[in-house]
Every structure is written in C-alpha cells, then in structure tokens.
Design a protein around this motif. Structure first.
Motif, PDB file in Angstrom:
ATOM      1  N   VAL A   2       7.069   0.383 -18.304  1.00  0.00           N
ATOM      2  CA  VAL A   2       6.748   1.268 -17.172  1.00  0.00           C
ATOM      3  C   VAL A   2       5.363   0.911 -16.626  1.00  0.00           C
ATOM      4  CG1 VAL A   2       6.244   3.650 -16.488  1.00  0.00           C
ATOM      5  CG2 VAL A   2       8.232   3.173 -17.912  1.00  0.00           C
ATOM      6  N   GLU A   3       4.419   0.757 -17.536  1.00  0.00           N
ATOM      7  CA  GLU A   3       3.051   0.388 -17.111  1.00  0.00           C
ATOM      8  C   GLU A   3       3.043  -0.950 -16.383  1.00  0.00           C
ATOM      9  OE1 GLU A   3       0.807   0.797 -20.890  1.00  0.00           O
ATOM     10  OE2 GLU A   3      -0.606   1.935 -19.645  1.00  0.00           O
ATOM     11  N   LYS A   4       3.802  -1.893 -16.923  1.00  0.00           N
ATOM     12  CA  LYS A   4       3.847  -3.235 -16.328  1.00  0.00           C
ATOM     13  C   LYS A   4       4.467  -3.169 -14.934  1.00  0.00           C
ATOM     14  CE  LYS A   4       5.272  -7.911 -17.521  1.00  0.00           C
ATOM     15  NZ  LYS A   4       6.242  -8.704 -18.273  1.00  0.00           N
ATOM     16  N   ALA A   5       5.537  -2.401 -14.805  1.00  0.00           N
ATOM     17  CA  ALA A   5       6.213  -2.287 -13.508  1.00  0.00           C
ATOM     18  C   ALA A   5       5.284  -1.658 -12.468  1.00  0.00           C
ATOM     19  CB  ALA A   5       7.485  -1.458 -13.653  1.00  0.00           C
ATOM     20  N   LEU A   6       4.530  -0.655 -12.889  1.00  0.00           N
ATOM     21  CA  LEU A   6       3.603  -0.013 -11.949  1.00  0.00           C
ATOM     22  C   LEU A   6       2.506  -0.988 -11.517  1.00  0.00           C
ATOM     23  CD1 LEU A   6       3.334   3.485 -13.668  1.00  0.00           C
ATOM     24  CD2 LEU A   6       4.401   3.000 -11.460  1.00  0.00           C
ATOM     25  N   ARG A   7       2.019  -1.775 -12.476  1.00  0.00           N
ATOM     26  CA  ARG A   7       1.001  -2.786 -12.139  1.00  0.00           C
ATOM     27  C   ARG A   7       1.566  -3.785 -11.143  1.00  0.00           C
ATOM     28  NH1 ARG A   7      -0.388  -2.930 -17.515  1.00  0.00           N
ATOM     29  NH2 ARG A   7       0.786  -4.845 -17.864  1.00  0.00           N
ATOM     30  N   THR A   8       2.793  -4.239 -11.400  1.00  0.00           N
ATOM     31  CA  THR A   8       3.431  -5.208 -10.505  1.00  0.00           C
ATOM     32  C   THR A   8       3.583  -4.620  -9.102  1.00  0.00           C
ATOM     33  OG1 THR A   8       4.664  -6.109 -12.359  1.00  0.00           O
ATOM     34  CG2 THR A   8       5.490  -6.649 -10.177  1.00  0.00           C
ATOM     35  N   ALA A   9       3.975  -3.365  -9.046  1.00  0.00           N
ATOM     36  CA  ALA A   9       4.186  -2.709  -7.749  1.00  0.00           C
ATOM     37  C   ALA A   9       2.875  -2.338  -7.072  1.00  0.00           C
ATOM     38  CB  ALA A   9       5.044  -1.455  -7.941  1.00  0.00           C
ATOM     39  N   GLY A  10       1.804  -2.331  -7.835  1.00  0.00           N
ATOM     40  CA  GLY A  10       0.522  -1.911  -7.273  1.00  0.00           C
ATOM     41  C   GLY A  10       0.502  -0.417  -6.983  1.00  0.00           C
ATOM     42  N   ARG A  43       0.814   3.853  -8.669  1.00  0.00           N
ATOM     43  CA  ARG A  43       0.577   4.729  -9.815  1.00  0.00           C
ATOM     44  C   ARG A  43       1.800   5.624 -10.018  1.00  0.00           C
ATOM     45  NH1 ARG A  43      -4.072   7.951  -7.559  1.00  0.00           N
ATOM     46  NH2 ARG A  43      -2.583   7.759  -5.844  1.00  0.00           N
ATOM     47  N   LEU A  44       1.883   6.200 -11.181  1.00  0.00           N
ATOM     48  CA  LEU A  44       3.020   7.109 -11.434  1.00  0.00           C
ATOM     49  C   LEU A  44       3.079   8.222 -10.394  1.00  0.00           C
ATOM     50  CD1 LEU A  44       3.237   7.716 -15.289  1.00  0.00           C
ATOM     51  CD2 LEU A  44       5.097   6.948 -13.792  1.00  0.00           C
ATOM     52  N   GLY A  45       1.909   8.701  -9.999  1.00  0.00           N
ATOM     53  CA  GLY A  45       1.852   9.795  -9.032  1.00  0.00           C
ATOM     54  C   GLY A  45       2.391   9.418  -7.657  1.00  0.00           C
ATOM     55  N   LEU A  68       0.843  -1.188   0.000  1.00  0.00           N
ATOM     56  CA  LEU A  68       0.000   0.000   0.000  1.00  0.00           C
ATOM     57  C   LEU A  68       0.881   1.242   0.000  1.00  0.00           C
ATOM     58  CD1 LEU A  68      -2.576  -1.142   2.682  1.00  0.00           C
ATOM     59  CD2 LEU A  68      -2.876  -1.103   0.223  1.00  0.00           C
ATOM     60  N   PRO A  69       0.624   2.166  -0.877  1.00  0.00           N
ATOM     61  CA  PRO A  69       1.459   3.365  -0.945  1.00  0.00           C
ATOM     62  C   PRO A  69       1.569   4.087   0.389  1.00  0.00           C
ATOM     63  CG  PRO A  69      -0.094   3.278  -2.771  1.00  0.00           C
ATOM     64  CD  PRO A  69      -0.436   2.142  -1.867  1.00  0.00           C
ATOM     65  N   SER A  70       0.523   4.039   1.199  1.00  0.00           N
ATOM     66  CA  SER A  70       0.526   4.824   2.432  1.00  0.00           C
ATOM     67  C   SER A  70       1.481   4.272   3.487  1.00  0.00           C
ATOM     68  CB  SER A  70      -0.888   4.869   3.007  1.00  0.00           C
ATOM     69  OG  SER A  70      -1.341   3.560   3.233  1.00  0.00           O
ATOM     70  N   ILE A  71       1.888   3.035   3.373  1.00  0.00           N
ATOM     71  CA  ILE A  71       2.740   2.482   4.424  1.00  0.00           C
ATOM     72  C   ILE A  71       4.183   2.297   3.968  1.00  0.00           C
ATOM     73  CG2 ILE A  71       0.850   1.346   5.643  1.00  0.00           C
ATOM     74  CD1 ILE A  71       1.849  -1.302   4.329  1.00  0.00           C
ATOM     75  N   ILE A  72       4.509   2.701   2.770  1.00  0.00           N
ATOM     76  CA  ILE A  72       5.904   2.594   2.353  1.00  0.00           C
ATOM     77  C   ILE A  72       6.512   3.976   2.248  1.00  0.00           C
ATOM     78  CG2 ILE A  72       5.640   0.383   1.173  1.00  0.00           C
ATOM     79  CD1 ILE A  72       5.456   1.891  -1.420  1.00  0.00           C
ATOM     80  N   GLY A  73       7.841   3.999   2.211  1.00  0.00           N
ATOM     81  CA  GLY A  73       8.545   5.278   2.170  1.00  0.00           C
ATOM     82  C   GLY A  73       8.598   5.826   0.769  1.00  0.00           C
ATOM     83  N   ARG A  74       9.697   6.510   0.495  1.00  0.00           N
ATOM     84  CA  ARG A  74       9.812   7.110  -0.829  1.00  0.00           C
ATOM     85  C   ARG A  74      10.060   6.040  -1.884  1.00  0.00           C
ATOM     86  NH1 ARG A  74      13.605  12.262  -0.204  1.00  0.00           N
ATOM     87  NH2 ARG A  74      14.928  10.793   0.892  1.00  0.00           N
TER      88      ARG A  74
END
Lengths: 380, 230
Positions: A84-92, A94-96, A20-26
């Motif tokens: 890039v799209e695939k990597a973002l999907r894998t990471a769960g 967004r670019l933002g 989850l983006p909210s619990i990871i750092g930069r």
C-alpha cells in the motif's frame, strides 16, 4: 440494439509520479489478496492506473507445486501494508487523497481474503472514506471498461485458475451467466496437466512455453461437451485424457519432444473448447442484441497466447471488437479491484465495516450451481 | 513515542487470538471503555466495527497514539486479522504498535502471583505454555503435547495457573485462576507497563504474527530431497 459504444481509449500508465491530486478526479485504492498474489492498485475515475503493485508468491509456493492456502495467508499479512505504501509513493498520493478503499471480498481463499478486508476496513474507518467490498470476478469482468472504456452490454469469457464462465455483462453489478464449467476450471486444468508433465508451478505459463516447441496435432485429445447444447464448459475429461496418454506412452512420455507435443495438443484442445463454447454464447448474444457487441476475455488464462489468438479469430469472424486486457492485468491485481470500486462508487454503493468475506460468491446469484463447478482448486 | 504525545492520548488495545474477541480503549491513566464481542463473532467481521464504535464514542481516530494487540499464539485467522488490522491502523493514523504475546496478556489479566504458568489450548492435543515470575515472563511460549505440559507443570508446581488449556492438563488440586478481565485489558496493562519501562512501540511493518506451528504443507514429491542412504 446497436453495437457497444467505444469510448476513447486511454493508455495504461503504470507509473505516474507527477500526477497532482488537485487535477485528477476520484481516486480509489484497490486491495487484492484472494489467492497467491498480494496486490494494490490506485486508479482514478478517468481510467488512469496511477499505481499497480503486485507481489507474486510464486517462490513461497514453488516447493509445493501449487498454492498452499496457509502459506498464502501468511505472506499476505507480511506484505500488504508495505505494498500500500509503495503504491501510494508510485502514485504520488497520500491515503487521504483516496475517495474510497476497495477490496476483494470474495470469492477466493478465506485466509487471504480476511487479511485484505481487515486491512481495508481499518484504512476506511480511520480515513472516514467509503469501504467498497468487491467481487473478485466482477473486478476481472470490468477490467475491459478500465482499459478500453467499452459500454455495456458485452460478452465475457472469464477463464482463470478457479473459474471458467461465459457471462453477459449488463452493468457493473448485473451479470448473467450463460455458461460455466461443470467440473474443473480451465486454469486448474492447465496447472494439473503441467504437474503431470513435471513442469512445476506455476503450470500455465510453463506449459505454454513448452508447447511452443510441440506439434499440436500429434495427440487427438477430446473437446469436452462439443456435442452438447448450451454454453457450459468442461475440462476434467480432457485432463484425464492427458493422464491416460502419458501412462500409455511409458518411457517415451519422458522425452522432451513428446512432452512438448502433449503440451501443445492439450493447449490447442483447451483453446478449441473455449472457442466452441464461446461461439454458442455469441449466437445467444446476437439473437438478443444483434451483432457487433464486444467479446471480452479476462482472467489468468487470458494471458495464454494460443487462447487469445483463437478468441481473436472468433471475434473477427463475427465482426466483434475483441478485447483482452494487457498481460499485466490478466492475473490478479489491485488496479482491477480499484476500478470495480469506482464502478460501485458511481452506483452510490458503500459497504459497512462488518461486511462478510465470502469464499464463494457467484456473479450471477440467480443462476443455479453446477455440480463441481468452481469447487476445486486453490482459486475456487 | 506517540502515546506520550499529549494531543494523542488514546490507546487502542485488542485481542482476537482466542475464542472471544475483546477490545478496550484507554489512556496511560486508565481504561475508558472495554467490550467483548458476541461469543460466535467472527473477528474479520466484528473487530473493526467494535474498535470504530469505541473510538468514535470517546473521541476520534486522530486522538489515537498507540495500538496494542496480541500477536499469538492462537487461532491463525484471528491472529492475522489482528495483525493486519493493526498494521493498517498504523499506516493510516499513523501510529506505532505494541505487539504483545497472547499468554503475557492473559497473565496480566490474572491476580498477581509470584509464580504462574499460563496454558493455552491450541487444539490437536497440544497446548502452548509460558511461565511467569512476579508477572514477568521467565521464558518464551512453548508448544507442547498435553502430557508433556502436565509433566512440566507438576515437576515444579506453581502458585497459580491460568489459561483455557489448564483444564486439559487434569492437574487435580492445583489452584486455577479464571481470567479476571477480558484479554484486551491485559493487553492494555502490558502496553502501559512497557511504556512505563521505556520500552518503545514499533513500526507497523515490524509486527509479525506468532504462529505456534508451521503451515501444513507437503513438499511436492518430485522436489523432495532423496533419503539418506548409508
């Protein structure tokens, strides 16, 4: 100075869809297009690899038995945004969610580099996030901090298709060259000898596979610069010795067993040569800092089992921690670029949108160039 | 269609396939600003700063609904910088793209003519030429030797000629039009015309460079097919 502090190791996570983006750092996105791999990685500042996507152009270059720069550049432009799209999907993510966009700015093949940097600049501009133009060699050099969290300084043997260097790594942007090849890079020699043996492309892995069935003692090949002081390396003479041997063998050179013996003899000569020169660099580092600093190997040739074994033995002799990246991080990849970006971000760095791409970009800008060093081969 | 969305009215148009990099920002109603980079500017370094300055001076990136670009023929590196930039913009904004042939964009920069050849110098003694009738392509771009191109044009002399390759053809008295506006404005004109004709922009991943030549590469001798033997 005491030995390097070893931070708690963290396993590499290749797929992390539940983060989850909210619990990871930069989190930083890394783009790599300097040679024949189109790669994108997503890494966070806790050393987690959230995505690691590599598109290898092996098929595109196979017919030519080597990297064709124009073909490489064409392949990068067709693949990069998809990765890039695939990597973002894998990471769960967004670019933002990215804190910055990191990209290899050199050294490498200029046609590929401009594809990566043009894309990264566009992403960074639209997102309003920092652009981090990373030295490809620094990304390899810092991979051990991503995988093992080691502290500075450490001794690095960087061996790839375009580079063979021994470096003291003092900081994320401070590298001191202790030695470098005066002619060919080790990986280049692997590729050329593989070609002589009719093994095709990519040469290194195929030569290693053939060498498994060979006798490494059959051919007495030279260990270049073995009597020279300093830590410089050389592989051109070794390559020539293999060519001369093949010519002298005549028809016998075509026999599978002979080719395997020659491959094994060559591979052992490279491993011996790298070990001998690294031994000298260890002595330099011990004189300065005392014992126990880590010995790190990085770059595509670090994937070679015989080379790794020789260096591991050397490190054990000197009671040094030996760190070799996992095989998936030995070759060119985006995760190492993302991590190098994080290291630069920590230093407060950021680059303008008009940043240059550089075909040549030495890590140690104060070291004088060696004739022939890194000027040949696709990865030079 | 993104460019028709009232909240994202801006159209970014650019060309970096030639010697001079140009860009413009507009809406479907008109060009807001146009700029040309210094003659020796390298597209990889100059394109994105130019676009970023333009967009930020007249709005923000989230106002951009369409990116139009030339995809070639032209210098391979410039073509790739353009396509890579546009595809990344498409991903980040997100928005659709309008890929436009460089010769069509050049044609749109010239005064209207019933019959037009655009000729582009692509080095090595070759040109790419394309014929336009009433401003519309009547065929695709063709790679040709200079001599063959001269023969082709003289066989059916047009009312107008344009492009930097015309000078190579040495055509004597035929009227040659200088490009009236930077190519980026031609890109914008073609994009607006296509939108008006309900020709839809495409996804970023569908945009591919147009190369006038295959890569210079020799198949390894070992892997070459044997010559035919009768």
């Amino acid at each position: 100075m005491s030995g390097a502090q070893k931070l708690p190791s963290q396993p590499i996570v290749d797929h992390h869809p539940l983060t989850l983006p909210s619990i990871i750092g930069r989190v930083v996105l890394g783009i790599e297009t300097s040679c024949d791999e189109t790669a994108v990685g997503v890494v966070d500042d806790a050393r987690s690899i959230l995505a690691h996507e590599v598109y290898s152009q092996l098929d595109e270059h196979a017919l030519y038995e080597g990297v064709v720069p124009e073909i490489a550049a064409r392949a990068h432009v067709e693949r990069l945004d998809i990765l890039v799209e695939k990597a973002l999907r894998t990471a769960g993510l967004r670019l933002g969610d990215m804190a910055a966009i990191a990209v290899t700015g050199g050294p490498g093949l200029i046609g590929g580099l401009v594809v990566g940097t043009a894309s990264a600049k566009a992403l960074a501009a639209v997102l309003g996030k920092p652009l981090l133009v990373v030295n490809h060699l620094a990304a390899h050099a810092l991979t051990a901090r991503l995988t093992d969290g080691i502290a500075f300084p450490y001794l690095l043997l960087l061996v790839s298709g375009g580079h063979s260097q021994l470096l003291a790594v003092h900081g994320a942007d401070r590298f001191e060259r202790l030695g470098t090849t005066i002619d060919d890079a080790a990986g280049e020699a692997f590729d050329k000898v593989a070609k002589m043996l009719g093994l095709g492309y990519p040469g290194g892995p195929r030569l290693e596979a053939l060498a498994r069935f060979g006798d490494p003692t059959r051919f007495d090949l030279p260990r270049p610069l073995s009597r020279h002081a300093g830590c410089d390396l050389s592989f051109s003479g070794l390559k020539t010795a293999v060519r001369t041997t093949i010519l002298s063998l005549g028809e016998e050179g075509a026999h599978e067993a002979t080719r395997a013996d020659l491959a094994a003899s060559f591979q052992t000569a490279v491993a011996d040569s790298l070990s001998a020169r690294t031994r000298r660099a260890i002595a330099l580092m011990e004189a300065r800092y005392g014992g126990g600093l880590p010995l790190v190997v990085a770059g595509g040739v670090a994937a070679n089992g015989v080379v790794r074994q020789a260096l591991a033995g050397l490190a054990a002799e000197h009671a040094m921690p030996f760190i070799a990246p996992p095989i998936t991080l030995c070759g060119d990849n985006g995760a190492m670029v993302a991590w190098a970006g994080i290291e630069r971000l920590e230093l407060g760095a950021g680059d303008p949108l008009d940043s240059l791409t550089r075909a040549r970009w030495p890590l140690d800008m104060s070291a004088s160039p060696r004739i022939g060093s890194g000027q040949k081969g696709a990865k030079a | 269609m993104p460019s028709t969305e009232p909240d994202r009215p801006l159209i970014v148009a650019f060309d970096c396939t030639g010697d001079t990099l140009s860009a413009c920002l507009g809406t479907r109603e008109g060009v807001l600003v146009a700029a040309t980079a210094a003659e020796d500017a390298n597209a990889a370094e100059a394109l994105m700063p130019l676009l970023d300055r333009m967009v930020r001076a007249h709005g923000k990136w989230s106002d951009v609904g369409l990116v139009a670009l030339t995809i070639g023929p032209g210098g391979f590196t410039g073509v790739r910088v353009g396509v890579a930039t546009a595809r990344a913009l498409s991903l980040a904004l997100p928005c659709s793209l309008m890929p436009i042939g460089t010769l069509e964009a050049i044609a749109a920069c010239l005064p209207p003519a019933p019959d037009l050849w655009v000729v582009k110098d692509v080095r090595r003694g070759e040109v790419v030429l394309q014929h336009f009738r009433a401003g519309r392509p009547s065929g695709g771009p063709e790679l040709s030797s200079v001599d063959a191109a001269r023969f082709r044009v003289l066989a059916n002399p047009p009312s107008q000629l344009g492009g930097d390759g015309v000078a190579l053809l040495d055509l004597g008295g035929i009227k040659i039009e200088a490009e009236g506006v930077p190519v980026a404005e031609g890109v914008w004109r073609v994009a607006c015309r296509q939108l008006a004709e309900d020709r839809h922009p495409v996804a970023g991943t569908a945009v591919r460079p147009f190369y006038q030549r295959a890569p210079d590469a020799k198949i390894a001798q070992r892997l070459r097919p044997p010559p035919d033997v009768d």
